[in-house]
Design a protein around this motif. Structure first.
Motif, PDB file in Angstrom:
ATOM      1  N   TRP A 172     -27.951  36.443  52.653  1.00  0.00           N
ATOM      2  CA  TRP A 172     -26.739  36.113  53.284  1.00  0.00           C
ATOM      3  C   TRP A 172     -26.995  36.038  54.952  1.00  0.00           C
TER       4      TRP A 172
ATOM      5  N   TRP B 219     -25.539  33.040  57.170  1.00  0.00           N
ATOM      6  CA  TRP B 219     -24.244  32.727  56.531  1.00  0.00           C
ATOM      7  C   TRP B 219     -23.037  33.251  57.108  1.00  0.00           C
TER       8      TRP B 219
ATOM      9  N   PRO C  17     -19.818  35.446  50.058  1.00  0.00           N
ATOM     10  CA  PRO C  17     -20.118  34.360  51.252  1.00  0.00           C
ATOM     11  C   PRO C  17     -19.145  33.288  51.276  1.00  0.00           C
TER      12      PRO C  17
ATOM     13  N   ALA D 120     -22.823  28.621  54.781  1.00  0.00           N
ATOM     14  CA  ALA D 120     -24.333  28.604  55.117  1.00  0.00           C
ATOM     15  C   ALA D 120     -24.539  27.832  56.389  1.00  0.00           C
TER      16      ALA D 120
ATOM     17  N   GLY E   3     -30.922  29.896  55.127  1.00  0.00           N
ATOM     18  CA  GLY E   3     -30.011  30.904  54.271  1.00  0.00           C
ATOM     19  C   GLY E   3     -30.045  30.027  52.972  1.00  0.00           C
TER      20      GLY E   3
ATOM     21  N   SER F 109     -28.316  30.258  48.150  1.00  0.00           N
ATOM     22  CA  SER F 109     -27.283  29.624  47.678  1.00  0.00           C
ATOM     23  C   SER F 109     -27.200  29.329  46.232  1.00  0.00           C
TER      24      SER F 109
ATOM     25  N   SER G 272     -21.994  32.476  45.641  1.00  0.00           N
ATOM     26  CA  SER G 272     -22.231  31.373  46.647  1.00  0.00           C
ATOM     27  C   SER G 272     -21.405  30.077  46.303  1.00  0.00           C
TER      28      SER G 272
END
Length: 678
Positions: free
Chosen positions: A190, A193, A205, A208, A253, A257, A262
């Protein structure tokens, strides 16, 4: 997890004081050893007639590197510092402030924001966690530090955590800086993010692609925006509308993902070194979001920081609903007006107030529409002369002639002013100029303006009340930044010029509606003369080719000059004999752009000021002004790369300044080439 306060309440930093409560000691904080280039004294004097700066004195014993501010009723402030302390400030609103400081907490890990917690206490974002500080016994000191959520860290100095900001749903948002150097800039989850955290510590999250998002906010309309700093993958400072699932450009970042939770669909394998404008790439890469507003580097800041919306109802001036943006490097405030056009956010950025004492990191509106500005320069440097401080900004009640806001039109822009304008000057197309440009989206650190193109103004319509002007122009382009100048406009009463006559509008979409000029049949020919920046080649002052008459590849002397963190060369004194043939290798091991400029004796700071004044033209010239005081120079050097030049030392003995002329660096990043007689 709740932790009782376990460290001793000692005050070694405050030696000489018997109790942890401090009255004002002296008027000046410790100053930086060297000063950066000053802003225009005439401009700051003019700005002071409308928005008054008042520095708050800080005792010598307190290193108040302000990193967060929250206004607490009645008439108190609570501020965090980069050194991990939290201070109460009383008396900050007094007409002639002599504030009193008392310690609330210490031992935090570089907190970079503080807000009041709805259920009591205060939330603070440290590097490694979101913490709730609570004073349970009412003695003015935190005695419970509650870990709300943890953020993984790898140990990189660049892993800052900014925030928190309270979301409308009661959750908290934090932005997590990328690391610097190594195989990846997001070695732990993260980083890069924006994340959202529930009051009970559940972390999700959100988006990004962030690099160094020092400021972010939710608008009164419920839209989230974040600032970001120029660097790798970020051509210039910017403000981006950020929604769940967005990728806003920095790919580090994306490593995370694929993790559960995510919302981002872009993957690392989707990224290449595009070398195209971001708005062009965004059309081919679903999920990539281009900025709502670009902040041109070295023109509107070099290290954009906090953003705060004016919700004072007109008590701070005529810019209600707009955002004020801080800049750490140039020690100034900008403002931004935003609008949605065809569902896409865009808008304009303007200069607002210069001349602050140190680099601006945080702002907060307090009582009576007073803006407090928190400042720090350590390690980063700033135009302001001091290492840290806190100031308040108040509106005097007078209003300058300014471009209040700009809105897109089908064939140009609608400029609204803060006061009626003179119809003769405002109605003259020669009073305006418009030029478009953009930046490449690529892995290199920063970017020069490219595709610069004049946009001739064809028609001007002044509103009957004189408060707005519609400009129609050709060669406008979607996705591009448009520099709009109203230098010839004067006020209807008094004839004043516009205080800040230049604005930068990011035109993501043309507005629907009727045009006031026809589409010109030869527009393609008129608009085909865009000028792009080119890399510096071999010149007399950038001598990258070894002279053929030198007996060897190193000349008489070879210097390997490097960099150190904190805007420093690794050597500040080089000594040679007059007429020595020199091969100088400048290697940039820092995380910022730098160059080497050899100047005439005593002229380093003059050259630095001239470089800063280059504005949009600076990047294409490696921030080296056309000046007889410049003897030799390298190009601007990317991190972990180098540039080699060959030159002959001056024949006249003396101390010749060398500097980095990248905007804001010259006063700290400097040295001497000492030329001795043969």
């Amino acid at each position: 997890m709740k932790r009782p306060l376990s460290f001793p309440l000692t005050f070694s930093v405050l030696a000489g004081f018997a109790v942890p409560f401090f009255a004002f000691a002296q008027t000046n904080n410790p100053s930086a050893a060297e000063r950066f280039i000053k802003p225009s004294e005439a401009l700051t004097a003019a700005e002071s007639r409308y928005w008054q700066r008042t520095p708050l004195p800080v005792p010598d014993a307190i290193v108040l590197e302000v990193s967060g501010i929250v206004a607490v009723a009645p008439a108190r402030l609570l501020v965090t510092t980069r050194r991990g302390e939290v201070w109460w400030i009383d008396g900050a609103y007094d007409a002639e402030p002599k504030p009193r400081y008392s310690l609330f907490a210490q031992g935090l890990h570089e907190p970079l924001g503080i807000i009041a917690a709805p259920k009591g206490g205060f939330y603070v974002a440290q590097r490694q966690e979101l913490t709730r500080l609570v004073d349970t016994d009412g003695d003015g000191r935190a005695d419970v530090f509650e870990t709300v959520a943890k953020f993984p860290i790898s140990g990189s100095y660049h892993e800052y955590a900014f925030g928190p900001v309270l979301a409308p749903n009661g959750n908290l948002r934090v932005t997590l800086n990328v690391a610097f150097g190594g195989a990846t800039q997001a070695p732990v989850p993260w980083r890069g993010w924006m994340v959202e955290i529930t009051p009970d510590g559940q972390l999700s999250p959100i988006a990004a692609g962030l690099r160094s998002p020092a400021g972010f906010a939710v608008s009164s309309q419920g839209a989230w925006f974040t600032t970001d700093n120029q660097g790798e993958w970020v051509g210039s400072g910017k403000i981006t509308h950020i929604e769940s699932g967005d990728f806003i450009g920095h790919p580090a970042g994306l490593t995370w993902s694929k993790l559960p939770g995510s919302t981002v669909s872009v993957r690392p394998e989707h990224i290449s070194d595009f070398e195209q404008p971001m708005h062009v790439v965004a059309k081919k890469l679903p999920g990539l979001k281009a900025p709502a507003v670009w902040l041109p580097h070295a023109v509107l800041g070099i290290s954009n920081s906090a953003m705060i919306e004016d919700r004072t109802g007109g008590k701070f001036g005529p810019f209600g609903g707009q955002f004020f943006i801080g800049d750490q490097g140039q020690s100034k405030l900008m403002r931004v007006s935003l609008e949605q056009v065809q569902g896409v956010w865009q808008g304009a950025a303007y200069a607002f107030r210069e001349g602050f004492d140190s680099g601006i990191l945080r702002m907060e509106f307090g009582e009576n529409a007073t803006m407090f500005v928190g400042e720090t320069a350590r390690g980063w440097g700033s135009v302001g002369p001091k290492q840290y401080g806190i100031e308040r900004v108040t509106w005097t009640g007078a209003t300058p002639l300014e471009i209040k806001e700009i809105k897109a039109q089908p064939d140009g822009f609608l400029l609204t002013f803060t006061a009626p304008v003179d119809r003769a000057t405002a109605g003259n197309p020669a009073s305006y100029s418009i030029a478009g440009f953009t930046y490449n989206y690529h892995a290199a650190y920063g970017a020069a303006p490219i595709d610069r193109l004049a946009c001739p103004v064809r028609k001007v319509v002044v509103a009957p009340d004189g408060l707005s002007v519609r400009l129609a122009a050709v060669c406008l382009r979607e996705g591009y930044i448009h520099e709009i100048k109203a230098s010839g406009v004067r006020a209807a009463t008094g004839g004043d010029a516009v205080l800040h006559p230049i604005a930068y509008y990011t035109l993501n979409r043309f507005a629907p509606g009727d045009r006031i000029i026809p589409i010109e049949p030869n527009a393609a020919e008129i608009c085909a003369a865009a000028v792009s920046a080119v890399a510096l080649g071999h010149t007399a002052k950038h001598p990258i080719k070894q002279p053929t008459d030198w007996p060897n590849s190193e000349g008489d002397r070879q210097f390997l000059l490097g960099t150190q963190p904190g805007l420093k060369f690794d050597q500040t004194l080089l000594t040679v004999k007059a007429g020595t043939r020199i091969r100088l290798i400048f290697k940039n091991t820092d995380d910022m752009l730098h160059n080497f400029v050899l100047c005439a004796p005593g002229k380093g700071q003059d050259v630095g000021a001239a470089a800063l004044a280059l504005g949009l033209d600076g990047a294409a010239k490696s921030y080296v002004p056309d000046s007889a005081d410049v003897l030799f120079h390298t190009s601007v050097v990317q991190p972990e790369t180098s540039d080699t030049i060959y030159f002959i030392a001056p024949s006249t003995p003396g101390d010749y300044d060398y500097i980095c002329s990248f905007p804001g660096h010259a006063a700290l990043m400097k040295g001497i080439l000492r030329v001795e007689a043969k």
